[in-house]
Design a protein around this motif. Structure first.
Motif, PDB file in Angstrom:
ATOM      1  N   VAL A 107       0.408  19.183  11.837  1.00  0.00           N
ATOM      2  CA  VAL A 107      -1.003  19.433  12.123  1.00  0.00           C
ATOM      3  C   VAL A 107      -1.820  18.501  11.222  1.00  0.00           C
ATOM      4  CG1 VAL A 107      -2.869  21.119  12.173  1.00  0.00           C
ATOM      5  CG2 VAL A 107      -0.515  21.837  12.672  1.00  0.00           C
ATOM      6  N   PRO A 108      -2.413  17.418  11.758  1.00  0.00           N
ATOM      7  CA  PRO A 108      -3.148  16.466  10.905  1.00  0.00           C
ATOM      8  C   PRO A 108      -4.473  17.043  10.434  1.00  0.00           C
ATOM      9  CG  PRO A 108      -3.309  15.827  13.208  1.00  0.00           C
ATOM     10  CD  PRO A 108      -2.367  16.990  13.165  1.00  0.00           C
ATOM     11  N   TYR A 109      -4.849  16.740   9.180  1.00  0.00           N
ATOM     12  CA  TYR A 109      -6.134  17.185   8.652  1.00  0.00           C
ATOM     13  C   TYR A 109      -6.812  16.150   7.758  1.00  0.00           C
ATOM     14  CZ  TYR A 109      -3.513  18.341   4.373  1.00  0.00           C
ATOM     15  OH  TYR A 109      -2.720  18.276   3.264  1.00  0.00           O
ATOM     16  N   LEU A 110      -6.157  15.005   7.480  1.00  0.00           N
ATOM     17  CA  LEU A 110      -6.767  13.997   6.625  1.00  0.00           C
ATOM     18  C   LEU A 110      -6.163  12.638   6.944  1.00  0.00           C
ATOM     19  CD1 LEU A 110      -8.530  13.166   4.142  1.00  0.00           C
ATOM     20  CD2 LEU A 110      -6.505  13.587   2.737  1.00  0.00           C
ATOM     21  N   GLU A 111      -7.044  11.625   6.978  1.00  0.00           N
ATOM     22  CA  GLU A 111      -6.598  10.245   7.168  1.00  0.00           C
ATOM     23  C   GLU A 111      -7.539   9.345   6.377  1.00  0.00           C
ATOM     24  OE1 GLU A 111      -6.340   7.001  10.800  1.00  0.00           O
ATOM     25  OE2 GLU A 111      -6.139   9.141  11.276  1.00  0.00           O
ATOM     26  N   ALA A 112      -7.013   8.714   5.337  1.00  0.00           N
ATOM     27  CA  ALA A 112      -7.803   7.799   4.510  1.00  0.00           C
ATOM     28  C   ALA A 112      -6.994   6.529   4.324  1.00  0.00           C
ATOM     29  CB  ALA A 112      -8.143   8.439   3.169  1.00  0.00           C
ATOM     30  N   ILE A 161       0.865  -1.183   0.000  1.00  0.00           N
ATOM     31  CA  ILE A 161       0.000   0.000   0.000  1.00  0.00           C
ATOM     32  C   ILE A 161       0.901   1.232   0.000  1.00  0.00           C
ATOM     33  CG2 ILE A 161      -1.753   1.292   1.289  1.00  0.00           C
ATOM     34  CD1 ILE A 161      -2.642  -1.357   2.497  1.00  0.00           C
ATOM     35  N   ILE A 162       0.673   2.139  -0.929  1.00  0.00           N
ATOM     36  CA  ILE A 162       1.444   3.377  -1.014  1.00  0.00           C
ATOM     37  C   ILE A 162       0.693   4.445  -0.232  1.00  0.00           C
ATOM     38  CG2 ILE A 162       2.525   5.059  -2.541  1.00  0.00           C
ATOM     39  CD1 ILE A 162       3.509   2.168  -2.958  1.00  0.00           C
ATOM     40  N   VAL A 163       1.366   5.078   0.728  1.00  0.00           N
ATOM     41  CA  VAL A 163       0.729   6.101   1.555  1.00  0.00           C
ATOM     42  C   VAL A 163       1.546   7.390   1.476  1.00  0.00           C
ATOM     43  CG1 VAL A 163      -0.072   6.753   3.853  1.00  0.00           C
ATOM     44  CG2 VAL A 163      -0.220   4.359   3.113  1.00  0.00           C
ATOM     45  N   PRO A 164       1.105   8.353   0.663  1.00  0.00           N
ATOM     46  CA  PRO A 164       1.802   9.638   0.636  1.00  0.00           C
ATOM     47  C   PRO A 164       1.417  10.498   1.830  1.00  0.00           C
ATOM     48  CG  PRO A 164      -0.080   9.699  -0.846  1.00  0.00           C
ATOM     49  CD  PRO A 164      -0.002   8.286  -0.299  1.00  0.00           C
ATOM     50  N   VAL A 165       2.390  11.253   2.328  1.00  0.00           N
ATOM     51  CA  VAL A 165       2.112  12.286   3.318  1.00  0.00           C
ATOM     52  C   VAL A 165       1.868  13.571   2.529  1.00  0.00           C
ATOM     53  CG1 VAL A 165       2.961  13.570   5.308  1.00  0.00           C
ATOM     54  CG2 VAL A 165       3.546  11.152   5.047  1.00  0.00           C
ATOM     55  N   ILE A 166       0.600  13.994   2.493  1.00  0.00           N
ATOM     56  CA  ILE A 166       0.202  15.162   1.711  1.00  0.00           C
ATOM     57  C   ILE A 166       0.719  16.417   2.433  1.00  0.00           C
ATOM     58  CG2 ILE A 166      -1.797  16.430   0.850  1.00  0.00           C
ATOM     59  CD1 ILE A 166      -3.380  13.818   0.932  1.00  0.00           C
ATOM     60  N   ARG A 167       1.306  17.462   1.686  1.00  0.00           N
ATOM     61  CA  ARG A 167       1.044  17.605   0.290  1.00  0.00           C
ATOM     62  C   ARG A 167       2.170  17.119  -0.583  1.00  0.00           C
ATOM     63  NH1 ARG A 167       1.523  23.683  -2.348  1.00  0.00           N
ATOM     64  NH2 ARG A 167       3.241  24.115  -0.939  1.00  0.00           N
ATOM     65  N   ALA A 168       3.422  17.286  -0.157  1.00  0.00           N
ATOM     66  CA  ALA A 168       4.551  16.978  -1.031  1.00  0.00           C
ATOM     67  C   ALA A 168       4.574  15.513  -1.443  1.00  0.00           C
ATOM     68  CB  ALA A 168       5.861  17.373  -0.365  1.00  0.00           C
ATOM     69  N   GLY A 228      -3.298   4.865   0.055  1.00  0.00           N
ATOM     70  CA  GLY A 228      -3.959   5.544   1.172  1.00  0.00           C
ATOM     71  C   GLY A 228      -3.418   6.963   1.265  1.00  0.00           C
ATOM     72  N   PHE A 229      -3.985   7.765   2.159  1.00  0.00           N
ATOM     73  CA  PHE A 229      -3.559   9.166   2.255  1.00  0.00           C
ATOM     74  C   PHE A 229      -3.505   9.603   3.710  1.00  0.00           C
ATOM     75  CE2 PHE A 229      -5.625   8.656  -1.842  1.00  0.00           C
ATOM     76  CZ  PHE A 229      -4.718   9.248  -2.702  1.00  0.00           C
ATOM     77  N   ILE A 230      -2.455  10.360   4.038  1.00  0.00           N
ATOM     78  CA  ILE A 230      -2.356  11.024   5.326  1.00  0.00           C
ATOM     79  C   ILE A 230      -2.027  12.488   5.057  1.00  0.00           C
ATOM     80  CG2 ILE A 230      -1.071  11.214   7.494  1.00  0.00           C
ATOM     81  CD1 ILE A 230      -0.562   8.198   7.339  1.00  0.00           C
ATOM     82  N   VAL A 272       5.366   4.350   2.995  1.00  0.00           N
ATOM     83  CA  VAL A 272       4.937   5.721   3.248  1.00  0.00           C
ATOM     84  C   VAL A 272       5.939   6.648   2.558  1.00  0.00           C
ATOM     85  CG1 VAL A 272       6.098   5.698   5.514  1.00  0.00           C
ATOM     86  CG2 VAL A 272       4.372   7.434   5.023  1.00  0.00           C
ATOM     87  N   VAL A 273       5.426   7.524   1.690  1.00  0.00           N
ATOM     88  CA  VAL A 273       6.308   8.306   0.817  1.00  0.00           C
ATOM     89  C   VAL A 273       6.183   9.797   1.120  1.00  0.00           C
ATOM     90  CG1 VAL A 273       6.303   6.570  -1.002  1.00  0.00           C
ATOM     91  CG2 VAL A 273       4.588   8.361  -1.065  1.00  0.00           C
ATOM     92  N   ASP A 274       7.326  10.439   1.248  1.00  0.00           N
ATOM     93  CA  ASP A 274       7.403  11.871   1.517  1.00  0.00           C
ATOM     94  C   ASP A 274       8.781  12.325   1.048  1.00  0.00           C
ATOM     95  OD1 ASP A 274       7.084  14.453   2.415  1.00  0.00           O
ATOM     96  OD2 ASP A 274       6.665  13.927   4.489  1.00  0.00           O
ATOM     97  N   PRO A 275       8.868  13.326   0.173  1.00  0.00           N
ATOM     98  CA  PRO A 275      10.189  13.707  -0.344  1.00  0.00           C
ATOM     99  C   PRO A 275      11.194  14.075   0.733  1.00  0.00           C
ATOM    100  CG  PRO A 275       8.464  14.718  -1.663  1.00  0.00           C
ATOM    101  CD  PRO A 275       7.781  14.088  -0.477  1.00  0.00           C
ATOM    102  N   MET A 276      10.728  14.696   1.834  1.00  0.00           N
ATOM    103  CA  MET A 276      11.650  15.251   2.818  1.00  0.00           C
ATOM    104  C   MET A 276      11.441  14.624   4.196  1.00  0.00           C
ATOM    105  SD  MET A 276      12.961  17.427   0.724  1.00  0.00           S
ATOM    106  CE  MET A 276      13.940  18.566   1.675  1.00  0.00           C
TER     107      MET A 276
END
Length: 211
Positions: free
Chosen positions: A110-115, A71-78, A96-98, A127-131
């Motif tokens: 500051v969390p605002y979305l969890e799917a 499951i690929i889970v990006p940390v939004i927004r980057a 999925g999305f966080i 879990v993917v995040d550029p930084m």
């Protein structure tokens, strides 16, 4: 914690383009897409596979496919910028999305979305995040995944600061790290040095909404 630094000339060249302040949004996005695919490729090296008979135009060959795509889970927004590169490598992966914003005063997430699926027991999660800077956002995301039963979590980050790497290593959470580089420090605004600036802004333009 297992740490895999992808030391490859092509990865280094794409990272250089991303670091370069002269790279515009389009150039930055293209380099990120290439580097993202390379990192996902490396992160997938030890995934379980199954074999089957594959009929070629000439004979039967042994085919290979992933036993259970991650499951690929990006940390939004980057992290959104890494979804398409991940799916180009693993097209049958779920996503999925966080959503986490950074408080510019406290530097805390500051969390605002969890799917996410309710139960991640036995599932592999990227879990993917550029930084990876302080590690606050990524640790928050990994805790959410662990709370849902995930025990096989790989963080895929393009640029990691030593402080964030140490935070992950000391967290006790079930995570390994795949990254293109580990930079030595953070500045007073918690930006990675030398880093590449704000990955979200360089992907999509400056933010108009501050949480």
């Amino acid at each position: 914690m297992d740490i895999h630094i992808v030391e490859h000339p092509l990865a280094a060249s794409r990272l250089t383009i991303m670091r370069d302040e002269r790279s515009n949004n389009a150039t930055f996005r293209a380099a990120l897409a290439d580097l993202g695919a390379m990192l996902i490729y490396e992160a997938s090296r030890d995934l379980a596979v199954e074999h089957f008979d594959c009929q070629t135009p000439v004979a039967v060959a042994q085919g290979t496919r992933l036993q259970d795509p991650p499951i690929i889970v990006p940390v939004i927004r980057a992290g959104l910028g890494m979804v398409d590169p991940a799916l180009s490598m693993i097209p049958d992966a779920q996503v999925g999305f966080i959503g986490l914003a950074r408080d510019e005063d406290t530097h805390e997430p500051v969390p605002y979305l969890e799917a996410l699926p309710e139960d991640l027991s036995g599932r592999t999660v990227f879990v993917v995040d550029p930084m990876l800077a302080t590690g606050g956002s990524l640790l928050h995301a990994i805790r959410l995944l662990a709370d849902r039963g995930a025990t096989d979590i790989t963080a895929v980050c393009m640029v990691s600061a030593q402080e964030g790497v140490d935070a992950l290593a000391n967290s006790g959470l079930p995570v390994r790290l795949v990254t293109a580089t580990i930079d030595p420090e953070l500045n007073s605004d918690a930006y990675i040095v030398p880093g590449l600036g704000d990955a979200g802004d360089r992907l999509y333009g400056p933010r108009n909404i501050h949480l």
